[in-house]
Design a protein around this motif. Structure first.
Motif, mmCIF file in Angstrom:
data_model
loop_
_atom_site.group_PDB
_atom_site.id
_atom_site.type_symbol
_atom_site.label_atom_id
_atom_site.label_comp_id
_atom_site.label_asym_id
_atom_site.label_seq_id
_atom_site.Cartn_x
_atom_site.Cartn_y
_atom_site.Cartn_z
ATOM 1 N N LEU A 42 0.819 -1.218 0.000
ATOM 2 C CA LEU A 42 0.000 0.000 0.000
ATOM 3 C C LEU A 42 0.848 1.261 0.000
ATOM 4 O O LEU A 42 0.456 2.273 -0.591
ATOM 5 C CB LEU A 42 -0.951 -0.001 1.198
ATOM 6 N N THR A 46 0.047 3.788 -2.938
ATOM 7 C CA THR A 46 -0.665 5.031 -2.646
ATOM 8 C C THR A 46 0.219 6.161 -2.124
ATOM 9 O O THR A 46 -0.188 7.314 -2.188
ATOM 10 C CB THR A 46 -1.759 4.777 -1.597
ATOM 11 N N ASP A 48 0.457 6.906 0.768
ATOM 12 C CA ASP A 48 -0.278 7.468 1.897
ATOM 13 C C ASP A 48 0.083 6.656 3.136
ATOM 14 O O ASP A 48 -0.282 5.487 3.268
ATOM 15 C CB ASP A 48 -1.784 7.397 1.636
ATOM 16 N N VAL A 51 -2.981 5.255 5.434
ATOM 17 C CA VAL A 51 -3.668 4.081 4.880
ATOM 18 C C VAL A 51 -2.792 2.842 4.989
ATOM 19 O O VAL A 51 -3.250 1.765 5.375
ATOM 20 C CB VAL A 51 -4.074 4.338 3.407
ATOM 21 N N ALA A 55 -3.830 -0.330 7.391
ATOM 22 C CA ALA A 55 -4.070 -1.619 6.740
ATOM 23 C C ALA A 55 -3.045 -2.663 7.186
ATOM 24 O O ALA A 55 -3.404 -3.817 7.459
ATOM 25 C CB ALA A 55 -4.028 -1.454 5.229
ATOM 26 N N LEU A 130 -9.651 5.466 13.131
ATOM 27 C CA LEU A 130 -8.611 4.570 12.616
ATOM 28 C C LEU A 130 -7.682 3.985 13.683
ATOM 29 O O LEU A 130 -7.251 2.841 13.525
ATOM 30 C CB LEU A 130 -7.806 5.289 11.530
#
Length: 168
Positions: A42, A46, A48, A51, A55, A130
């Motif tokens: 990820l 991304t 990011d 995120v 994840a 989150l």
């Protein structure tokens, strides 16, 4: 408890003890590797950090939760009836190991929350929702692991048709 045996000479053997079994350490390593793999993929896809961290920690918590759930379900199956002193001692041992698994699982969820909270992103989602997500996913994974282990257990019961035939 694991044990490594090394034969030093013909008359001398050294024993090294370590906590847990080898297969459980490998499962823990697999959980960390899965989380790191998802994080890496990820992050590359991304760029990011929020995120990727959420994840990655969620996947690691889910895999670890499934492993903990399976171990807890197996421990419950082996839980003795508390009739004698040896059975009560075994029950205390089962309970102590379950407490350590719970402590490790709770520490993992708290560590993931602190890690996510210290990321540069801020806002309602990043600060309140989150950080809790990996702990929730880990707890659901634990329940899934217990369910998976229990689904393999079959119990034979006498059905209503069998009872009718036996009484007539």
């Amino acid at each position: 408890m694991g044990q490594i045996v090394k034969q030093v000479s013909e008359t001398t053997t050294k024993y090294y003890w370590y906590p847990g079994e080898r297969k459980e350490w490998l499962r823990a390593l697999f959980a960390l590797a899965a989380g790191a793999g998802v994080f890496g993929l990820l992050w590359l896809a991304t760029r990011d950090l929020l995120v990727a961290v959420v994840a990655g920690t969620s996947v690691a918590a889910a895999v670890a939760g499934v492993n903990f759930g399976r171990r807890d379900a197996r421990a419950l199956d082996g839980f003795p009836k508390l009739g004698d002193k040896a059975a009560r001692r075994a029950a205390v041992g089962h309970t102590g190991r379950a407490a350590w698994r719970g402590l490790a699982h709770g520490f993992g969820g708290a560590a993931a929350a602190v890690l996510i909270l210290n990321l540069p992103d801020h806002g309602l989602l990043a600060d309140w929702v989150l950080p809790v997500l990996p702990a929730v996913v880990g707890a659901l994974g634990r329940q899934a692991g217990m369910l998976h282990e229990r689904l393999g257990v079959t119990v034979s019961t006498v059905g209503p048709a069998k009872r009718l035939v036996e009484t007539s």
